[in-house]
Design a protein around this motif. Structure first.
Motif, PDB file in Angstrom:
ATOM      1  N   VAL A  45       0.872  -1.182   0.000  1.00 56.10           N
ATOM      2  CA  VAL A  45       0.000   0.000   0.000  1.00 56.10           C
ATOM      3  C   VAL A  45       0.902   1.223   0.000  1.00 56.10           C
ATOM      4  N   ASP A  46       0.954   1.903  -1.128  1.00 50.31           N
ATOM      5  CA  ASP A  46       1.855   3.043  -1.303  1.00 50.31           C
ATOM      6  C   ASP A  46       1.216   4.354  -0.872  1.00 50.31           C
ATOM      7  N   SER A  47      -0.120   4.442  -0.968  1.00 52.40           N
ATOM      8  CA  SER A  47      -0.812   5.706  -0.705  1.00 52.40           C
ATOM      9  C   SER A  47      -0.640   6.181   0.732  1.00 52.40           C
ATOM     10  N   THR A  48      -0.391   5.262   1.656  1.00 54.95           N
ATOM     11  CA  THR A  48      -0.263   5.624   3.063  1.00 54.95           C
ATOM     12  C   THR A  48       1.047   6.366   3.355  1.00 54.95           C
ATOM     13  N   TYR A  49       1.956   6.392   2.403  1.00 59.67           N
ATOM     14  CA  TYR A  49       3.159   7.214   2.535  1.00 59.67           C
ATOM     15  C   TYR A  49       2.818   8.696   2.336  1.00 59.67           C
ATOM     16  N   TYR A  50       1.856   8.973   1.487  1.00 57.10           N
ATOM     17  CA  TYR A  50       1.522  10.347   1.107  1.00 57.10           C
ATOM     18  C   TYR A  50       0.416  10.956   1.957  1.00 57.10           C
ATOM     19  N   GLY A  51      -0.360  10.129   2.631  1.00 53.35           N
ATOM     20  CA  GLY A  51      -1.433  10.627   3.468  1.00 53.35           C
ATOM     21  C   GLY A  51      -1.868   9.552   4.443  1.00 53.35           C
ATOM     22  N   LEU A  52      -2.452   9.955   5.560  1.00 56.60           N
ATOM     23  CA  LEU A  52      -2.849   8.983   6.569  1.00 56.60           C
ATOM     24  C   LEU A  52      -3.984   8.099   6.057  1.00 56.60           C
ATOM     25  N   PRO A  53      -3.944   6.815   6.378  1.00 56.60           N
ATOM     26  CA  PRO A  53      -5.010   5.908   5.955  1.00 56.60           C
ATOM     27  C   PRO A  53      -6.270   6.129   6.780  1.00 56.60           C
ATOM     28  N   SER A  54      -7.326   5.416   6.393  1.00 59.36           N
ATOM     29  CA  SER A  54      -8.579   5.482   7.149  1.00 59.36           C
ATOM     30  C   SER A  54      -8.997   4.071   7.540  1.00 59.36           C
ATOM     31  N   ALA A  55      -9.696   3.947   8.663  1.00 55.45           N
ATOM     32  CA  ALA A  55     -10.205   2.653   9.093  1.00 55.45           C
ATOM     33  C   ALA A  55     -11.200   2.112   8.065  1.00 55.45           C
ATOM     34  N   ARG A  56     -11.934   2.997   7.412  1.00 55.87           N
ATOM     35  CA  ARG A  56     -12.893   2.553   6.386  1.00 55.87           C
ATOM     36  C   ARG A  56     -12.177   1.822   5.261  1.00 55.87           C
ATOM     37  N   ASN A  57     -11.068   2.389   4.778  1.00 62.86           N
ATOM     38  CA  ASN A  57     -10.333   1.716   3.711  1.00 62.86           C
ATOM     39  C   ASN A  57      -9.760   0.389   4.185  1.00 62.86           C
ATOM     40  N   SER A  58      -9.273   0.340   5.413  1.00 67.56           N
ATOM     41  CA  SER A  58      -8.753  -0.926   5.942  1.00 67.56           C
ATOM     42  C   SER A  58      -9.828  -2.011   5.896  1.00 67.56           C
ATOM     43  N   ARG A  59     -11.044  -1.648   6.262  1.00 74.99           N
ATOM     44  CA  ARG A  59     -12.140  -2.622   6.229  1.00 74.99           C
ATOM     45  C   ARG A  59     -12.476  -3.024   4.792  1.00 74.99           C
ATOM     46  N   LEU A  60     -12.487  -2.040   3.885  1.00 72.60           N
ATOM     47  CA  LEU A  60     -12.797  -2.346   2.486  1.00 72.60           C
ATOM     48  C   LEU A  60     -11.729  -3.245   1.868  1.00 72.60           C
ATOM     49  N   TRP A  61     -10.463  -2.968   2.159  1.00 73.56           N
ATOM     50  CA  TRP A  61      -9.397  -3.819   1.623  1.00 73.56           C
ATOM     51  C   TRP A  61      -9.574  -5.261   2.087  1.00 73.56           C
ATOM     52  N   THR A  62      -9.952  -5.414   3.344  1.00 72.12           N
ATOM     53  CA  THR A  62     -10.163  -6.752   3.889  1.00 72.12           C
ATOM     54  C   THR A  62     -11.329  -7.449   3.202  1.00 72.12           C
ATOM     55  N   GLU A  63     -12.416  -6.724   2.999  1.00 72.06           N
ATOM     56  CA  GLU A  63     -13.622  -7.311   2.405  1.00 72.06           C
ATOM     57  C   GLU A  63     -13.421  -7.691   0.940  1.00 72.06           C
ATOM     58  N   ARG A  64     -12.532  -6.996   0.245  1.00 73.52           N
ATOM     59  CA  ARG A  64     -12.392  -7.176  -1.208  1.00 73.52           C
ATOM     60  C   ARG A  64     -11.304  -8.166  -1.609  1.00 73.52           C
ATOM     61  N   THR A  65     -10.678  -8.802  -0.640  1.00 74.22           N
ATOM     62  CA  THR A  65      -9.599  -9.737  -0.930  1.00 74.22           C
ATOM     63  C   THR A  65      -9.806 -11.033  -0.154  1.00 74.22           C
ATOM     64  N   PRO A  66      -9.229 -12.128  -0.619  1.00 75.32           N
ATOM     65  CA  PRO A  66      -9.411 -13.415   0.071  1.00 75.32           C
ATOM     66  C   PRO A  66      -8.682 -13.462   1.408  1.00 75.32           C
ATOM     67  N   PRO A  67      -9.042 -14.404   2.272  1.00 71.72           N
ATOM     68  CA  PRO A  67      -8.502 -14.441   3.643  1.00 71.72           C
ATOM     69  C   PRO A  67      -6.988 -14.578   3.725  1.00 71.72           C
ATOM     70  N   ASP A  68      -6.353 -15.174   2.705  1.00 72.02           N
ATOM     71  CA  ASP A  68      -4.902 -15.366   2.779  1.00 72.02           C
ATOM     72  C   ASP A  68      -4.125 -14.256   2.082  1.00 72.02           C
ATOM     73  N   PHE A  69      -4.811 -13.203   1.642  1.00 71.11           N
ATOM     74  CA  PHE A  69      -4.151 -12.069   0.985  1.00 71.11           C
ATOM     75  C   PHE A  69      -3.552 -11.154   2.047  1.00 71.11           C
ATOM     76  N   ARG A  70      -2.370 -10.588   1.739  1.00 66.15           N
ATOM     77  CA  ARG A  70      -1.677  -9.736   2.700  1.00 66.15           C
ATOM     78  C   ARG A  70      -1.354  -8.362   2.110  1.00 66.15           C
ATOM     79  N   PHE A  71      -1.383  -7.356   2.996  1.00 71.02           N
ATOM     80  CA  PHE A  71      -1.048  -5.980   2.650  1.00 71.02           C
ATOM     81  C   PHE A  71       0.207  -5.561   3.414  1.00 71.02           C
TER      82      PHE A  71
END
Length: 303
Positions: A45-71
């Protein structure tokens, strides 16, 4: 032997989005990540270098990828001593005075860390965080001050998985290499090995050092002779490189050694010009899958 996961350093880079790798109908935010996760098991995740992440995006990333996917999540620039624009901070944290750039004190760094880590809590709690990647600038030279900065980072994020990329070449020079490895190993911080152009003043040697039993990381930045340059157009020039199969094969012995000593190895491509990063990642997956010594994770691996 540990497993190896291959991916790219962004799935949202504008050059990649415009390059035609994403199929029609999968080019919106959700579609891009879902498609990417059918090809690779890890992403940075490169965007978090340029600006603070959000809990909403963290949840969306989790929902949109399989259980064994890693960030693998890149730390916000202010946390690593990189120049940070005032506009990148939340409005309530911007210092008075109207300066375009932030001069961070301990209090501001503490607050930024609390917000940064808090926003990533959903990703971590779901077991989807690979590591936090702290990319320190080339201005952070080896020595007492540089060691203190790394130690402070380790203390602040003591209960988080950490990986560190040190961009001053002196950290990995032959006379300093052992001490650098010992510094990172003391805190079980994963070393980020790099592939860049060699022979330049800013070239970091391709040292494949394992300092954490859990993880080792390699970032392939490309071999452009413009590495280390600055000014208009420098970013594109620095990372413009199409890896050949022979260039990638040079890393197989190093990756084998890293996998022998760490539970997982993340191999990430940062040559972000059009679709060069994902194409190189696909080729690396093929090379690893053809070598019986490796256990390669995830979708897209030839069977």
């Amino acid at each position: 032997m540990g497993d190896v996961s291959v991916g790219a350093c962004s799935w949202t880079d504008p050059a990649l989005v415009a390059g035609g790798w994403y199929p029609a109908g999968r080019r919106d935010a959700e579609g891009r990540l879902r498609h990417y996760a059918t090809r690779f098991p890890v992403v940075e995740v490169d965007s978090t270098y340029y600006g603070l992440p959000s809990a909403r995006n963290s949840r969306l990333w989790t929902e949109r990828t399989p259980p064994d996917f890693r960030f693998d999540v890149k730390a916000f620039s202010l946390l690593t001593g990189q120049p940070t624009r005032t506009a990148a901070l939340p409005a309530d944290l911007r210092p008075a005075g109207g300066s375009a750039w932030v001069r961070a004190d301990d209090g501001l760094r503490k607050e930024v860390w609390e917000r940064f880590s808090g926003a990533l809590a959903p990703l971590r709690e779901a077991g989807r965080l690979g590591t936090l990647l702290f990319q320190f600038p080339a201005s952070l030279a080896p020595g007492a001050r540089g060691e203190a900065v790394v130690e402070e980072c380790a203390e602040r994020a003591a209960d988080w998985p950490l990986a560190v990329e040190l961009r001053h070449p002196g950290w990995w020079g032959e006379e300093r290499r052992t001490a650098t490895a010992a510094l990172l190993a003391r805190h079980a911080i994963a070393t980020v090995a790099v592939d860049t152009a060699q022979g330049l003043p800013t070239s970091v040697p391709p040292v494949a050092c394992v300092t954490s039993p859990d993880l080792a990381v390699v970032r392939f930045h490309g071999r452009s002779p413009a590495w280390g340059s600055s000014g208009p157009g420098a970013k594109e020039a620095k990372y413009r490189h199409t890896y050949t199969e022979a260039e990638l094969a040079e890393w197989l012995p190093r990756l084998r050694d890293m996998a022998d000593r760490a539970a997982s190895v993340h191999v990430l491509f940062n040559n972000c010009c059009a679709d060069a990063s994902v194409r190189a990642a696909e080729t690396m997956q093929q090379l690893l899958a053809a070598d019986a010594a490796f256990t390669v994770r995830g979708p897209g691996v030839p069977r």
